[in-house]
Write a protein that holds these residues in place. Sequence first.
Motif, mmCIF file in Angstrom:
data_model
loop_
_atom_site.group_PDB
_atom_site.id
_atom_site.type_symbol
_atom_site.label_atom_id
_atom_site.label_comp_id
_atom_site.label_asym_id
_atom_site.label_seq_id
_atom_site.Cartn_x
_atom_site.Cartn_y
_atom_site.Cartn_z
ATOM 1 N N LYS A 256 0.814 -1.220 0.000
ATOM 2 C CA LYS A 256 0.000 0.000 0.000
ATOM 3 C C LYS A 256 0.844 1.266 0.000
ATOM 4 O O LYS A 256 0.310 2.362 0.080
ATOM 5 C CB LYS A 256 -0.886 0.028 1.247
ATOM 6 C CG LYS A 256 -2.004 -0.979 1.252
ATOM 7 C CD LYS A 256 -2.761 -0.867 2.558
ATOM 8 C CE LYS A 256 -3.918 -1.845 2.589
ATOM 9 N NZ LYS A 256 -4.506 -1.900 3.930
ATOM 10 N N ASN B 138 2.351 6.398 -7.132
ATOM 11 C CA ASN B 138 1.663 6.128 -5.876
ATOM 12 C C ASN B 138 1.349 4.633 -5.831
ATOM 13 O O ASN B 138 1.227 4.001 -6.879
ATOM 14 C CB ASN B 138 0.355 6.928 -5.823
ATOM 15 C CG ASN B 138 -0.169 7.057 -4.407
ATOM 16 O OD1 ASN B 138 0.475 6.669 -3.443
ATOM 17 N ND2 ASN B 138 -1.364 7.613 -4.279
ATOM 18 N N ALA B 139 1.210 4.115 -4.642
ATOM 19 C CA ALA B 139 0.871 2.696 -4.540
ATOM 20 C C ALA B 139 -0.578 2.501 -5.002
ATOM 21 O O ALA B 139 -1.463 3.280 -4.663
ATOM 22 C CB ALA B 139 1.029 2.230 -3.098
HETATM 23 C C1 NAG Z 1 -1.850 7.671 -2.907
HETATM 24 O O1 NAG Z 1 -2.632 6.552 -2.518
HETATM 25 C C2 NAG Z 1 -3.198 6.680 -1.233
HETATM 26 C C3 NAG Z 1 -3.946 5.421 -0.926
HETATM 27 O O2 NAG Z 1 -3.341 4.316 -1.481
HETATM 28 C C4 NAG Z 1 -4.120 7.886 -1.187
HETATM 29 O O3 NAG Z 1 -4.620 8.035 0.103
HETATM 30 C C5 NAG Z 1 -3.364 9.118 -1.605
HETATM 31 O O4 NAG Z 1 -4.254 10.199 -1.709
HETATM 32 C C6 NAG Z 1 -2.690 8.925 -2.946
HETATM 33 N N1 NAG Z 1 -1.867 10.074 -3.248
HETATM 34 C C7 NAG Z 1 -1.895 10.667 -4.428
HETATM 35 C C8 NAG Z 1 -0.946 11.806 -4.601
HETATM 36 O O5 NAG Z 1 -2.608 10.308 -5.335
#
Ligand code: NAG
Length: 372
Positions: free
Chosen positions: A57, A68-69
């Motif tokens: 995650k 992003n994960a």
């Molecule tokens: C990245 O992923 C997480 C959940 O996996 C989310 O909460 C977060 O907003 C995301 N960040 C971006 C920059 O998209």
Amino acid sequence: MGIFKCLSACLLVSGVLLLNLPPGLCGCYKRIFSFGDSIIDTGNFVHMSGNGSSRYKELPYGMTFFKNATGRICDGRVLVDFYAQAFQLPMIPPNLPEQDSGRFPNGANFAVAGATAMPPAYYRRWNHSVPMPHSLGVQIGWFKQMLRRLAPGDDDGANKIRQQLLNESLIVLGEIGGNDYNYWFWYGDAAKPREQANQFIPDIVARIGSSVQELINLGATSILIPGNFPIGCVPSYLSMFPSSDPAGLDGRRCLRWFNDFSARHNQALRGEVRRLQARNPGAKLIYADYYGAAMEFVRDPGRFGIGNPLVACCGGGGPYHTGAACDRAAKVWGDPSGFASWDGLHMTEKAYEVIAQGVLNGPFADPPLLSC
Ligand SMILES: *[C@@H]1O[C@H](CO)[C@@H](O)[C@H](O)[C@H]1NC(C)=O
Ligand SMILES: *[C@@H]1O[C@H](CO)[C@@H](O)[C@H](O)[C@H]1NC(C)=O
Ligand SMILES: *[C@@H]1O[C@H](CO)[C@@H](O)[C@H](O)[C@H]1NC(C)=O
Ligand SMILES: *[C@@H]1O[C@H](CO)[C@@H](O)[C@H](O)[C@H]1NC(C)=O
């Protein structure tokens, strides 16, 4: 779409190029439905983990393409993402997060990290347990539930609608079965010699085959069936099974026994696909040679901008960078596009892209997946 039109339009498959092509040019399929394990899971496993923590995650998983994960066990896109892009489809969402409501206009991905081909009960007779219950049969059960939800009813009309939906779809069935062997090798002891894994091959191949037949009976007409990878070239195998005998390593410094094992599974699976094809002349069954496709960058990594194909990009120290698990505290040894292995077990987006090209355009699928 005729084979030649599609081929000429799509031979130069790459994410960027395809985005500029008019939609539908490679529209052989309206949807992709996929089954498998962590190789193509795009979020089912992390969804199931709920609020629990999981390294999947968090970055650096997802660092390359998505930044992003996403639930992919990779730095970026996985094989099914490349297939979707090649067919001008949006990326296929994981099934579980939208299990009760999703319309899945472009298909759905049922793969779950850790999944096996055989149900856990199969292994009890060897006093062996596998950690994940979401085997291939469970995933196909989810798929049938989805079909019933999208096209309810038991009459001929409803059956026709479901059949047509499947007739317009590509099924990607696997890779699956790799974990069945992994768990045996990894959790083995004197009572579980690795040679015994040979006896699982016919059952695993038969299970994949009966799943193919079940999907055909439901109406599927195009099914991609990938084989297993050269696991003897996988960093976690190389570090877990160090070979004191030089003859244990082949000319590429991969573990000979494990590569031979994968090759035996693949040979049996190829035979099963041939038999199923003969029995189902109306369906197009394509065996995908992931082993052969991956050996391209093992043999000649420089051709793809890859350095040492046997070391992980993300992990720790040691000859294969497997001294620590890949997580947010791990070392990322460089740009993932210069590596074939991402975290020591799963591959990089770069490696998956090379394999996907070999399947889409040939020669590692016969016929090439794009020749639809
Ligand atoms: C990245 O992923 C997480 C959940 O996996 C989310 O909460 C977060 O907003 C995301 N960040 C971006 C920059 O998209
Ligand atoms: C998970 O977290 C969300 C938001 O913090 C919370 O609403 C939900 O109850 C949690 N679920 C579980 C199963 O703990
Ligand atoms: C099965 O495995 C358990 C623990 O792994 C062990 O205690 C037990 O003796 C084994 N049984 C047989 C029949 O091998
Ligand atoms: C599937 O679709 C193709 C192309 O539209 C059509 O030719 C074929 O008859 C269909 N097959 C079935 C079983 O519906």
